[in-house]
Design a protein around this motif. Structure first.
Motif, PDB file in Angstrom:
ATOM      1  N   LYS A  15       0.683  -1.160  -0.083  1.00 31.15           N
ATOM      2  CA  LYS A  15      -0.078   0.121  -0.155  1.00 31.15           C
ATOM      3  C   LYS A  15       0.827   1.298   0.123  1.00 31.15           C
ATOM      4  CE  LYS A  15      -3.551   2.232   2.538  1.00 31.15           C
ATOM      5  NZ  LYS A  15      -4.470   2.140   3.815  1.00 31.15           N
ATOM      6  N   ASN A  16       2.080   1.218   0.657  1.00 30.71           N
ATOM      7  CA  ASN A  16       2.729   2.221   0.876  1.00 30.71           C
ATOM      8  C   ASN A  16       3.733   2.562  -0.412  1.00 30.71           C
ATOM      9  OD1 ASN A  16       2.007   2.837   3.527  1.00 30.71           O
ATOM     10  ND2 ASN A  16       3.548   1.938   4.447  1.00 30.71           N
ATOM     11  N   LEU A  17       4.133   1.572  -1.015  1.00 30.36           N
ATOM     12  CA  LEU A  17       5.199   1.685  -2.148  1.00 30.36           C
ATOM     13  C   LEU A  17       4.222   1.626  -3.620  1.00 30.36           C
ATOM     14  CD1 LEU A  17       7.755  -0.941  -0.646  1.00 30.36           C
ATOM     15  CD2 LEU A  17       8.027   1.318  -0.966  1.00 30.36           C
ATOM     16  N   PHE A  18       3.228   1.175  -3.559  1.00 33.79           N
ATOM     17  CA  PHE A  18       2.351   1.280  -4.834  1.00 33.79           C
ATOM     18  C   PHE A  18       1.109   1.973  -4.718  1.00 33.79           C
ATOM     19  CE2 PHE A  18       4.753  -2.844  -5.187  1.00 33.79           C
ATOM     20  CZ  PHE A  18       4.857  -2.758  -6.720  1.00 33.79           C
ATOM     21  N   ARG A  19       1.117   3.353  -4.609  1.00 29.46           N
ATOM     22  CA  ARG A  19       0.210   4.459  -3.955  1.00 29.46           C
ATOM     23  C   ARG A  19      -0.831   4.479  -5.020  1.00 29.46           C
ATOM     24  NH1 ARG A  19       4.491   8.476  -2.309  1.00 29.46           N
ATOM     25  NH2 ARG A  19       4.914   7.654  -0.330  1.00 29.46           N
ATOM     26  N   GLN A  20      -0.646   4.044  -6.555  1.00 32.73           N
ATOM     27  CA  GLN A  20      -1.728   4.141  -7.442  1.00 32.73           C
ATOM     28  C   GLN A  20      -2.502   2.483  -7.358  1.00 32.73           C
ATOM     29  OE1 GLN A  20      -0.748   5.477 -11.161  1.00 32.73           O
ATOM     30  NE2 GLN A  20       0.582   7.022 -10.293  1.00 32.73           N
ATOM     31  N   GLY A  21      -2.097   1.749  -6.370  1.00 37.13           N
ATOM     32  CA  GLY A  21      -2.681   0.534  -6.321  1.00 37.13           C
ATOM     33  C   GLY A  21      -1.698  -0.618  -6.630  1.00 37.13           C
ATOM     34  N   PRO A  22      -1.977  -1.639  -6.278  1.00 39.76           N
ATOM     35  CA  PRO A  22      -1.041  -2.872  -6.579  1.00 39.76           C
ATOM     36  C   PRO A  22      -0.467  -3.266  -7.882  1.00 39.76           C
ATOM     37  CG  PRO A  22      -3.101  -3.653  -5.728  1.00 39.76           C
ATOM     38  CD  PRO A  22      -3.234  -2.322  -5.816  1.00 39.76           C
ATOM     39  N   ASP A  23      -1.585  -3.030  -9.206  1.00 40.90           N
ATOM     40  CA  ASP A  23      -1.212  -2.829 -10.461  1.00 40.90           C
ATOM     41  C   ASP A  23      -0.439  -2.052 -10.921  1.00 40.90           C
ATOM     42  OD1 ASP A  23      -2.217  -5.657 -10.122  1.00 40.90           O
ATOM     43  OD2 ASP A  23      -4.291  -5.077 -10.713  1.00 40.90           O
ATOM     44  N   GLY A  24      -0.387  -0.803 -10.161  1.00 40.28           N
ATOM     45  CA  GLY A  24       0.342   0.420 -10.528  1.00 40.28           C
ATOM     46  C   GLY A  24       1.791   0.409 -10.635  1.00 40.28           C
ATOM     47  N   PRO A  25       2.391   1.627 -10.861  1.00 38.37           N
ATOM     48  CA  PRO A  25       3.735   1.657 -10.734  1.00 38.37           C
ATOM     49  C   PRO A  25       4.243   1.688  -9.290  1.00 38.37           C
ATOM     50  CG  PRO A  25       2.698   3.821 -11.267  1.00 38.37           C
ATOM     51  CD  PRO A  25       1.463   2.928 -11.253  1.00 38.37           C
ATOM     52  N   LEU A  26       5.521   1.277  -9.309  1.00 34.67           N
ATOM     53  CA  LEU A  26       6.094   1.332  -7.835  1.00 34.67           C
ATOM     54  C   LEU A  26       6.725   2.687  -7.747  1.00 34.67           C
ATOM     55  CD1 LEU A  26       7.645  -0.373  -5.544  1.00 34.67           C
ATOM     56  CD2 LEU A  26       9.226  -0.663  -7.095  1.00 34.67           C
ATOM     57  N   ASP A  27       6.391   3.164  -6.623  1.00 32.97           N
ATOM     58  CA  ASP A  27       6.848   4.659  -6.140  1.00 32.97           C
ATOM     59  C   ASP A  27       8.381   4.688  -6.375  1.00 32.97           C
ATOM     60  OD1 ASP A  27       4.384   5.780  -6.404  1.00 32.97           O
ATOM     61  OD2 ASP A  27       4.008   5.466  -4.328  1.00 32.97           O
ATOM     62  N   VAL A  28       8.892   3.674  -5.205  1.00 30.80           N
ATOM     63  CA  VAL A  28      10.258   3.759  -5.056  1.00 30.80           C
ATOM     64  C   VAL A  28      10.916   2.384  -5.065  1.00 30.80           C
ATOM     65  CG1 VAL A  28      10.428   4.225  -2.628  1.00 30.80           C
ATOM     66  CG2 VAL A  28      12.460   4.703  -3.941  1.00 30.80           C
ATOM     67  N   PHE A  29      11.832   1.841  -5.166  1.00 31.67           N
ATOM     68  CA  PHE A  29      12.578   0.411  -4.965  1.00 31.67           C
ATOM     69  C   PHE A  29      13.009   0.565  -3.584  1.00 31.67           C
ATOM     70  CE2 PHE A  29      15.147  -3.427  -5.581  1.00 31.67           C
ATOM     71  CZ  PHE A  29      13.961  -4.266  -5.697  1.00 31.67           C
ATOM     72  N   PRO A  30      12.535  -0.338  -2.562  1.00 32.51           N
ATOM     73  CA  PRO A  30      13.098   0.313  -1.111  1.00 32.51           C
ATOM     74  C   PRO A  30      14.498  -0.118  -1.045  1.00 32.51           C
ATOM     75  CG  PRO A  30      11.300  -1.582  -1.283  1.00 32.51           C
ATOM     76  CD  PRO A  30      11.603  -0.986  -2.817  1.00 32.51           C
ATOM     77  N   SER A  31      14.893   0.353   0.021  1.00 33.39           N
ATOM     78  CA  SER A  31      16.450   0.098   0.419  1.00 33.39           C
ATOM     79  C   SER A  31      16.585  -1.158   1.390  1.00 33.39           C
ATOM     80  CB  SER A  31      17.216   1.392   0.980  1.00 33.39           C
ATOM     81  OG  SER A  31      16.489   1.963   1.904  1.00 33.39           O
ATOM     82  N   LYS A  32      15.375  -1.336   2.232  1.00 34.08           N
ATOM     83  CA  LYS A  32      15.714  -2.399   3.200  1.00 34.08           C
ATOM     84  C   LYS A  32      15.450  -3.565   2.263  1.00 34.08           C
ATOM     85  CE  LYS A  32      14.635   0.383   7.226  1.00 34.08           C
ATOM     86  NZ  LYS A  32      13.722   0.671   8.181  1.00 34.08           N
ATOM     87  N   GLU A  33      16.189  -4.657   2.790  1.00 33.79           N
ATOM     88  CA  GLU A  33      16.045  -5.942   2.170  1.00 33.79           C
ATOM     89  C   GLU A  33      14.705  -6.650   2.144  1.00 33.79           C
ATOM     90  OE1 GLU A  33      18.290  -7.568   0.196  1.00 33.79           O
ATOM     91  OE2 GLU A  33      19.089  -5.618   0.130  1.00 33.79           O
ATOM     92  N   LYS A  34      14.021  -6.396   3.197  1.00 24.97           N
ATOM     93  CA  LYS A  34      12.590  -7.366   3.603  1.00 24.97           C
ATOM     94  C   LYS A  34      11.664  -6.626   2.629  1.00 24.97           C
ATOM     95  CE  LYS A  34       9.682  -8.941   7.054  1.00 24.97           C
ATOM     96  NZ  LYS A  34       9.768  -9.127   8.756  1.00 24.97           N
ATOM     97  N   ARG A  35      11.679  -5.262   2.476  1.00 25.22           N
ATOM     98  CA  ARG A  35      10.548  -4.319   1.720  1.00 25.22           C
ATOM     99  C   ARG A  35      11.220  -4.932   0.151  1.00 25.22           C
ATOM    100  NH1 ARG A  35       7.755   0.746   3.434  1.00 25.22           N
ATOM    101  NH2 ARG A  35       6.752  -0.137   5.314  1.00 25.22           N
ATOM    102  N   LYS A  36      12.261  -4.891  -0.275  1.00 25.43           N
ATOM    103  CA  LYS A  36      12.628  -5.354  -1.434  1.00 25.43           C
ATOM    104  C   LYS A  36      12.316  -6.600  -1.868  1.00 25.43           C
ATOM    105  CE  LYS A  36      17.208  -3.028  -1.952  1.00 25.43           C
ATOM    106  NZ  LYS A  36      18.663  -3.131  -2.237  1.00 25.43           N
ATOM    107  N   PHE A  37      12.303  -7.522  -1.093  1.00 29.42           N
ATOM    108  CA  PHE A  37      11.776  -8.995  -1.243  1.00 29.42           C
ATOM    109  C   PHE A  37      10.354  -8.704  -1.445  1.00 29.42           C
ATOM    110  CE2 PHE A  37      10.770 -13.443  -0.240  1.00 29.42           C
ATOM    111  CZ  PHE A  37      11.518 -14.034  -1.125  1.00 29.42           C
ATOM    112  N   ILE A  38       9.393  -8.190  -0.486  1.00 31.23           N
ATOM    113  CA  ILE A  38       8.121  -7.979  -0.597  1.00 31.23           C
ATOM    114  C   ILE A  38       7.707  -7.535  -1.878  1.00 31.23           C
ATOM    115  CG2 ILE A  38       6.330  -6.872   0.283  1.00 31.23           C
ATOM    116  CD1 ILE A  38       7.255  -7.075   2.903  1.00 31.23           C
ATOM    117  N   VAL A  39       8.171  -6.574  -2.402  1.00 32.58           N
ATOM    118  CA  VAL A  39       8.011  -5.768  -3.779  1.00 32.58           C
ATOM    119  C   VAL A  39       8.461  -6.692  -5.082  1.00 32.58           C
ATOM    120  CG1 VAL A  39       8.884  -4.024  -5.342  1.00 32.58           C
ATOM    121  CG2 VAL A  39       7.975  -3.350  -3.175  1.00 32.58           C
ATOM    122  N   ALA A  40       9.616  -7.428  -4.707  1.00 30.10           N
ATOM    123  CA  ALA A  40       9.963  -8.280  -5.986  1.00 30.10           C
ATOM    124  C   ALA A  40       8.942  -9.484  -5.955  1.00 30.10           C
ATOM    125  CB  ALA A  40      11.464  -8.778  -5.419  1.00 30.10           C
TER     126      ALA A  40
END
Length: 97
Positions: A15-40
């Motif tokens: 929700k925080n990283l895909f502000r336009q919704g889960p099928d939309g663009p990613l706002d920023v590729f996170p720096s923390k490994e756990k969040r990177k993994f969630i996004v990936a």
């Protein structure tokens, strides 16, 4: 690398990283490994398991999510979300762990 991620934690991160919704663009590729993994893991679901893709096809799909598609593609391979042929021309989505 894998992380224990609760459904609530995953939902909040997406929700925080895909502000336009889960099928939309990613706002920023996170720096923390756990969040990177969630996004990936989330972005990897845009590819069919077992289907082969050219590097260009992978890039086009990932460009829709984020301009730094090469970093995300590399993260996929490094974390075994996708396999890459030795010559780097063919990618294949792997099974979910």
């Amino acid at each position: 690398m894998t992380f224990n991620v609760s459904d609530k934690e995953r939902e909040q991160a997406l929700k925080n990283l895909f502000r336009q919704g889960p099928d939309g663009p990613l706002d920023v590729f996170p720096s923390k490994e756990k969040r990177k993994f969630i996004v990936a893991e989330h972005l990897a679901n845009r590819f069919e398991i077992g289907k082969t893709y050219s590097e260009q096809e992978v890039n086009e799909i990932l460009k829709r999510a984020h301009p730094d598609f090469a970093t995300i593609r590399r993260f996929f391979v490094d974390n075994r979300l996708m396999e890459r042929s030795d010559d780097g021309r063919v990618y294949k989505r792997t099974e979910q762990r």
